[in-house]
Design a protein around this motif. Structure first.
Motif, PDB file in Angstrom:
ATOM      1  N   GLN A  24      95.162 -63.920  46.963  1.00 49.20           N
ATOM      2  CA  GLN A  24      94.602 -65.221  46.761  1.00 49.20           C
ATOM      3  C   GLN A  24      95.187 -65.708  45.565  1.00 49.20           C
ATOM      4  O   GLN A  24      95.389 -67.051  45.268  1.00 49.20           O
ATOM      5  CB  GLN A  24      93.128 -65.245  46.751  1.00 49.20           C
ATOM      6  N   ILE A  25      95.457 -64.842  44.463  1.00 50.86           N
ATOM      7  CA  ILE A  25      95.967 -65.317  43.199  1.00 50.86           C
ATOM      8  C   ILE A  25      97.448 -65.781  43.383  1.00 50.86           C
ATOM      9  O   ILE A  25      97.671 -66.863  42.867  1.00 50.86           O
ATOM     10  CB  ILE A  25      95.990 -64.226  41.987  1.00 50.86           C
ATOM     11  N   ALA A  26      98.149 -65.217  44.220  1.00 46.38           N
ATOM     12  CA  ALA A  26      99.616 -65.590  44.548  1.00 46.38           C
ATOM     13  C   ALA A  26      99.504 -66.804  45.363  1.00 46.38           C
ATOM     14  O   ALA A  26     100.027 -67.902  44.877  1.00 46.38           O
ATOM     15  CB  ALA A  26     100.351 -64.337  45.417  1.00 46.38           C
ATOM     16  N   VAL A  27      98.552 -67.140  46.263  1.00 47.48           N
ATOM     17  CA  VAL A  27      98.451 -68.400  47.099  1.00 47.48           C
ATOM     18  C   VAL A  27      97.909 -69.517  46.203  1.00 47.48           C
ATOM     19  O   VAL A  27      98.421 -70.561  46.164  1.00 47.48           O
ATOM     20  CB  VAL A  27      97.402 -68.190  48.282  1.00 47.48           C
TER      21      VAL A  27
ATOM     22  N   SER B 197      94.951 -73.044  51.659  1.00 48.65           N
ATOM     23  CA  SER B 197      95.048 -71.642  51.300  1.00 48.65           C
ATOM     24  C   SER B 197      95.129 -70.947  52.533  1.00 48.65           C
ATOM     25  O   SER B 197      95.715 -69.943  52.876  1.00 48.65           O
ATOM     26  CB  SER B 197      93.706 -71.077  50.771  1.00 48.65           C
ATOM     27  N   LYS B 198      94.336 -71.348  53.639  1.00 47.62           N
ATOM     28  CA  LYS B 198      94.184 -70.532  55.002  1.00 47.62           C
ATOM     29  C   LYS B 198      95.565 -70.643  55.508  1.00 47.62           C
ATOM     30  O   LYS B 198      95.960 -69.774  56.097  1.00 47.62           O
ATOM     31  CB  LYS B 198      93.163 -71.167  55.716  1.00 47.62           C
ATOM     32  N   TRP B 199      96.080 -71.765  55.523  1.00 47.35           N
ATOM     33  CA  TRP B 199      97.358 -71.979  56.198  1.00 47.35           C
ATOM     34  C   TRP B 199      98.458 -71.252  55.623  1.00 47.35           C
ATOM     35  O   TRP B 199      99.256 -70.748  56.266  1.00 47.35           O
ATOM     36  CB  TRP B 199      97.677 -73.667  56.050  1.00 47.35           C
ATOM     37  N   MET B 200      98.277 -71.099  54.381  1.00 44.35           N
ATOM     38  CA  MET B 200      99.417 -70.183  53.697  1.00 44.35           C
ATOM     39  C   MET B 200      99.172 -68.900  53.999  1.00 44.35           C
ATOM     40  O   MET B 200     100.530 -68.227  54.196  1.00 44.35           O
ATOM     41  CB  MET B 200      99.180 -70.198  51.965  1.00 44.35           C
ATOM     42  N   PHE B 201      98.156 -68.241  54.152  1.00 46.00           N
ATOM     43  CA  PHE B 201      98.071 -66.992  54.566  1.00 46.00           C
ATOM     44  C   PHE B 201      98.309 -66.530  56.160  1.00 46.00           C
ATOM     45  O   PHE B 201      99.069 -65.731  56.304  1.00 46.00           O
ATOM     46  CB  PHE B 201      96.599 -66.553  54.355  1.00 46.00           C
ATOM     47  N   GLU B 202      98.270 -67.760  56.738  1.00 43.89           N
ATOM     48  CA  GLU B 202      98.502 -67.757  58.512  1.00 43.89           C
ATOM     49  C   GLU B 202     100.041 -67.936  58.336  1.00 43.89           C
ATOM     50  O   GLU B 202     100.692 -67.009  59.496  1.00 43.89           O
ATOM     51  CB  GLU B 202      97.688 -68.741  59.027  1.00 43.89           C
TER      52      GLU B 202
END
Length: 175
Positions: A59-62, A46-51
């Motif tokens: 967060q729902i999209a991720v 999840s963190k990687w996706m946002f970065e």
């Protein structure tokens, strides 16, 4: 979140990946490489996706993006770590040596596990179609009552990212 129909064999709902309509495949391979090359927890992913995709809408999209990988059967979770399945390893390895073959593998997974890809190939094999026409045909063929064109758009855009469909003006056609 997943809707399973057709005797439990195929998902009725589809989901995109971030990075742009024609880059879903590239995003998928980047995700698989990140998992392959690191000890990844769900929180790490999840963190990687946002970065990696700062425009991710929340967060729902991720969570939806991450669920896409799970639905494709390319990874699984073991002891709080995400690991590639043998099929995921094969796809990411093949992407390094033969991207066309890796794309073919992904479309085979989509065809096997998600409703509508067979319908799209048949419909677009006949002639170019507008998104509205594709949407109505999919709804009728799959006997679903989608309120928006999202599910149709996600499928068409996956096919675009895999190089099987191209957009020409307002119509889509097989490549």
């Amino acid at each position: 979140m997943a809707i399973v129909v057709n005797n439990g064999n195929k998902y009725a709902s589809e989901y995109p990946l971030p990075g742009g309509v024609e880059r879903y495949f590239d995003t998928l391979i980047a995700l698989l490489c990140f998992i392959r090359d690191n000890n990844v927890t769900p929180d790490d992913l999840s963190k990687w996706m946002f970065e990696t995709f700062p425009n991710a809408s929340g967060q729902i999209a991720v969570n939806g993006y991450i669920a896409t990988l799970n639905r494709l059967g390319l990874w699984l979770q073991q002891d709080n770590l995400i690991r590639l399945t043998p099929e995921g390893t094969t796809v990411v390895t093949k992407a390094g040596s033969n991207r066309a073959e890796a794309r073919r593998m992904v479309i085979e997974i989509k065809h096997r596990d998600f409703m509508g890809y067979d319908v799209l190939f048949q419909l677009l094999g006949e002639r170019s179609q507008s998104l509205d026409d594709i949407h109505e045909h999919l709804k009728e063929s799959l006997a679903v009552d989608w309120k928006s064109k999202n599910q149709t758009t996600f499928r068409v855009n996956w096919l675009r990212s895999l190089g099987y469909v191209e957009k020409d003006g307002r119509e889509y056609r097989l490549t």
